[in-house]
Enzyme design. Sequence first.
Site, PDB file in Angstrom:
ATOM      1  CD  GLN A   2      -3.113  -4.155   7.026  1.00  0.00           C
ATOM      2  OE1 GLN A   2      -3.092  -3.180   6.278  1.00  0.00           O
ATOM      3  NE2 GLN A   2      -3.708  -5.279   6.695  1.00  0.00           N
TER       4      GLN A   2
ATOM      5  CE  LYS B  25      -3.706  -2.329   2.506  1.00  0.00           C
ATOM      6  NZ  LYS B  25      -4.309  -2.647   3.808  1.00  0.00           N
TER       7      LYS B  25
ATOM      8  CG  ASP C   8      -9.289   0.126   5.585  1.00  0.00           C
ATOM      9  OD1 ASP C   8      -9.108  -0.073   4.362  1.00  0.00           O
ATOM     10  OD2 ASP C   8      -8.634  -0.442   6.480  1.00  0.00           O
TER      11      ASP C   8
END
Length: 287
Positions: free
Chosen positions: A96, A52, A119
């Site tokens: 994460q 990412k 997200d």
Amino acid sequence: MAQIIDGTAVAEKVRAEVKDRVAALGARGVVPGLAVVLVGEHPPSVLYVRKKAEMAKALGMHSVVHHLSEDISEDEVIALVERLNADPRVHGVLVQLPLPGHIDGRTVIDRVSPLKDVDGLHPVNIGWLQAGRPALLACTPQGVMRLLREYEVPVLGRHAVVLGRSAIVGRPMSWMLLRSHATVTTCHRHTVDPAAHARTADILISAVGRPGLVTADWVKPGAVVIDVGINRTAEGKVVGDVDFAAVSEKAALITPVPRGVGPMTVAMLLSNTCLAAERALDRAVSP
Ligand code: NAD
């Protein structure tokens, strides 16, 4: 024989669009910034985060990874998230998952600013999605919607069946399809006879995580089949939830695994980061 959906090519197209948007933001004096918070050494997470961050940099974004030790406290992670919420160079904050057992993922996600929640997991973004308001949308289901659009799959009025109802894929997938005017059935582990529902789908999306779950007799001839599953077999091969060889004989369109939905997730994350930066700039200049 089904047409195969090329997720790698569509993801490349999304990244090219993001690159143009980064340039347009640059012309207005803004570099979109993505901050990733990684706790511990969970190997797949370390790999995903690296990917990412590298892709964000490659598109000209400001990209930082905060790699914290496994034994850090929940309060310290929250303190970092709040610093990132307040940092004007950061437009997207991604924590994460999974986090180590002593840290509650939901508590941490709840502290990410909804305006930086790239997200799309914050309850406020989920509420905005359900209310049909502009939201930051979860990356994987957003990637699926983009694949459907690219391949001109009609969604309005069609019957979409989603297998799986996780917070990260299945549930937001169902809401996005509903928002696009599909008739949606969501199946989960307690559904009696999911195959019977699947057989009535014009669009069948599997996000379960079980190899070989969707066999040809689960699929209506001419259906569109999207396989979100990523599973590793005992031989180390990466496969989806769908029996690709048999189902591609019956479906009209199908995603492979790998190179189907997978590449879309990071592409949509980068797109969300740009969107968060564009909205921040618009808020700053609006009277
Ligand atoms: P999860 O384990 O959180 O959720 C699985 C869901 O499947 C649950 O809601 C469960 O109720 C449901 N389920 C179980 N058995 C079922 C059955 N027989 N019929 C219908 N539903 C059933 O998993 P997740 O995080 O949503 O991930 C699902 C899969 O998608 C995994 O393979 C994961 O690796 C993959 N994934 C891929 C991407 C990507 O970028 N392509 C992103 C996230 C997850």
